[in-house]
Design an enzyme around this catalytic site. Structure first.
Site, PDB file in Angstrom:
ATOM      1  N   HIS A  48     -42.239  -1.301-105.485  1.00  0.00           N
ATOM      2  CA  HIS A  48     -43.281  -0.330-105.886  1.00  0.00           C
ATOM      3  C   HIS A  48     -44.343  -0.972-106.033  1.00  0.00           C
ATOM      4  CE1 HIS A  48     -40.876   1.452-109.459  1.00  0.00           C
ATOM      5  NE2 HIS A  48     -40.732   1.540-108.095  1.00  0.00           N
ATOM      6  N   GLU A  50     -47.356  -2.381-107.441  1.00  0.00           N
ATOM      7  CA  GLU A  50     -47.351  -3.365-108.572  1.00  0.00           C
ATOM      8  C   GLU A  50     -46.524  -4.613-107.906  1.00  0.00           C
ATOM      9  OE1 GLU A  50     -47.630  -0.567-110.786  1.00  0.00           O
ATOM     10  OE2 GLU A  50     -46.621  -0.518-109.099  1.00  0.00           O
ATOM     11  N   SER A  73     -50.706   4.841-113.074  1.00  0.00           N
ATOM     12  CA  SER A  73     -50.548   4.342-114.748  1.00  0.00           C
ATOM     13  C   SER A  73     -48.579   2.971-114.288  1.00  0.00           C
ATOM     14  CB  SER A  73     -50.094   4.820-115.591  1.00  0.00           C
ATOM     15  OG  SER A  73     -49.269   4.624-116.275  1.00  0.00           O
ATOM     16  N   CYS A  75     -45.341   2.283-113.788  1.00  0.00           N
ATOM     17  CA  CYS A  75     -43.931   3.108-114.454  1.00  0.00           C
ATOM     18  C   CYS A  75     -43.238   1.620-115.507  1.00  0.00           C
ATOM     19  CB  CYS A  75     -43.216   3.119-113.262  1.00  0.00           C
ATOM     20  SG  CYS A  75     -42.028   1.717-111.960  1.00  0.00           S
ATOM     21  N   CYS A  78     -42.551  -1.705-113.174  1.00  0.00           N
ATOM     22  CA  CYS A  78     -43.464  -2.210-113.045  1.00  0.00           C
ATOM     23  C   CYS A  78     -44.214  -2.751-114.624  1.00  0.00           C
ATOM     24  CB  CYS A  78     -44.363  -1.608-112.828  1.00  0.00           C
ATOM     25  SG  CYS A  78     -43.611  -1.301-110.353  1.00  0.00           S
TER      26      CYS A  78
END
Length: 142
Positions: A48, A50, A73, A75, A78
């Site tokens: 992802h 992040e 935002s 998940c 993360c």
């Protein structure tokens, strides 16, 4: 800080991936790592935005005082990374297209700032409209 995450999201989109970018900044505001969602490009569901930025930052003794900036935002996966490693602050470009675990992070002492940035919203809403199946796969709602 958000400009770096947006640039990463745009790189991901240009590569045929999901336009979510992130950057991890050290306690003094220095850039430690940047990255973008690479699930499609790498065929790896764990990359992802992040996690990509976190990996790029390399091994650190502590993450206290750091800031994760992300275009969307985070998940739950993360959000767990943020809590696990004690990242102190999360700056979110937007949370209208997806609301992950940022309320949970705030409830557990992480400073959360939601910017509701129009560029981040436009990037994600356009992507979702054009690629709904890929988006729902990404968020685990197949």
């Amino acid at each position: 800080m958000l400009a770096i995450a947006i640039a990463e999201a745009q790189i991901g989109l240009a590569e045929g991936g999901i336009p979510i970018g992130a950057a991890l900044f050290g306690p003094s505001g220095e850039l430690w790592g940047r990255g973008h969602n690479r699930r499609v490009q790498d065929g790896d569901p764990s990359v992802h935005g992040e996690t990509s930025a976190f990996r790029a930052a390399g091994r650190r003794r502590s993450y206290v005082g750091t800031t994760m900036v992300t275009t969307l935002s985070p998940c739950w996966y993360c959000s767990g990374l943020v809590r696990q490693f004690g990242i102190s602050k999360v700056v979110i470009g937007e949370s209208r297209t997806f609301t992950g675990g940022h309320d949970w992070l705030a409830e557990h002492g992480v400073e959360v700032v939601v910017l509701d940035d129009p560029e981040c919203f436009s990037l994600m809403s356009s992507f979702i409209a054009a690629n709904p199946a890929l988006w729902y796969e990404d968020i685990g709602a197949v």
